[in-house]
Design a protein around this motif. Structure first.
Motif, PDB file in Angstrom:
ATOM      1  N   ASP A  67       0.829  -1.115   0.078  1.00  0.00           N
ATOM      2  CA  ASP A  67       0.032   0.096   0.095  1.00  0.00           C
ATOM      3  C   ASP A  67       0.988   1.381  -0.005  1.00  0.00           C
ATOM      4  O   ASP A  67       1.698   1.611   0.877  1.00  0.00           O
ATOM      5  CB  ASP A  67      -0.942  -0.201   1.129  1.00  0.00           C
ATOM      6  CG  ASP A  67      -1.974   1.179   1.074  1.00  0.00           C
ATOM      7  OD1 ASP A  67      -2.145   1.789   0.240  1.00  0.00           O
ATOM      8  OD2 ASP A  67      -2.739   1.209   2.156  1.00  0.00           O
ATOM      9  N   VAL A  77      -2.965   0.664  -3.948  1.00  0.00           N
ATOM     10  CA  VAL A  77      -2.299  -0.943  -3.615  1.00  0.00           C
ATOM     11  C   VAL A  77      -1.534  -1.267  -4.701  1.00  0.00           C
ATOM     12  O   VAL A  77      -2.144  -1.689  -5.882  1.00  0.00           O
ATOM     13  CB  VAL A  77      -3.263  -1.665  -3.108  1.00  0.00           C
ATOM     14  CG1 VAL A  77      -2.750  -3.190  -2.561  1.00  0.00           C
ATOM     15  CG2 VAL A  77      -3.803  -1.140  -1.614  1.00  0.00           C
ATOM     16  N   VAL A 116       3.037  -0.932   4.243  1.00  0.00           N
ATOM     17  CA  VAL A 116       2.320   0.211   4.068  1.00  0.00           C
ATOM     18  C   VAL A 116       3.597   1.353   3.984  1.00  0.00           C
ATOM     19  O   VAL A 116       4.438   1.621   4.770  1.00  0.00           O
ATOM     20  CB  VAL A 116       1.516   0.877   5.062  1.00  0.00           C
ATOM     21  CG1 VAL A 116       0.942   2.074   4.770  1.00  0.00           C
ATOM     22  CG2 VAL A 116       0.320  -0.138   5.530  1.00  0.00           C
TER      23      VAL A 116
END
Length: 210
Positions: A67, A77, A116
């Motif tokens: 992400d 993503v 992330v």
């Protein structure tokens, strides 16, 4: 005339039986040949095709999901292969936006599943984080730590991304933490043979301990 027919009667019958027997034998021989052809071993080309198809089924491509947020052109993503790195993910996201703080990014870092990746702007402060979750563990870094290498967990390849660290020094760092325990502060790195003050000055803003 009748006597002649009687004389050769058995000869004619015997000849007929022999001919019929030969026809039956020939027919059976043809059938057996067709059965053998049905069980013919596939050619090498056919075998290679079958093996290739089995390989495709047994070894599917394995990908990670990352992400990407912050100062990139197209946040979102993205699917990446197992051996790809942060720079590859940023390229998939359209590259960095103007004003992105490249000093906070370790472009050479390997990506992991469920990572992330937050790209901060220059001067940005706050709770911006890079969160890496995988293999049952979670690692969280503030934006100031984003992209820095954790010398307590880094592999030899990771350490060699640092300036002045080659294969021998990377192995020395790993050997030290295995023999003496994890580094408590980044200054402890100077306890490793071959890491002097000058080398440490190049590294101190690029490393962390956790």
């Amino acid at each position: 005339m009748i006597d002649s027919v009687k004389k050769y009667k058995w000869f004619i019958v015997a000849s007929f039986v022999i001919v019929v027997g030969m026809l039956i034998f020939a027919r059976n021989l043809v059938n057996e040949t067709e059965v053998e052809n049905e069980w013919t071993i596939p050619s090498e080309e056919e075998q290679d095709t079958e093996v290739h198809e089995e390989t495709l089924v047994q070894e599917p491509d394995v990908k990670n999901l990352v992400d990407v947020k912050g100062a990139v052109e197209n946040p979102g993503v993205y699917e990446v292969m197992l051996d790809e790195r942060v720079i590859d993910v940023i390229e998939k996201a359209g590259g960095l936006k103007e004003g992105a703080d490249e000093t906070k990014i370790n472009f050479a870092q390997r990506v992991t599943d469920e990572m992330v990746l937050y790209i901060p702007l220059i001067g940005e402060e706050g709770e911006n984080m890079i969160v890496t979750a995988g293999a049952g563990s979670t690692s969280i870094s503030t934006s100031q730590e984003a992209g820095k290498i954790n010398i307590n967990t880094a592999t030899s390849d990771d350490l060699q991304n640092l300036p002045g660290i080659g294969p021998s020094k990377a192995e020395a760092i790993i050997a030290y933490r295995e023999d003496s325990g994890l580094f408590q502060t980044i200054d402890d790195l100077k306890l490793v043979t071959g890491i002097g003050d000058k080398t440490f000055e190049k590294l101190q803003n690029l490393i962390i301990v956790k």
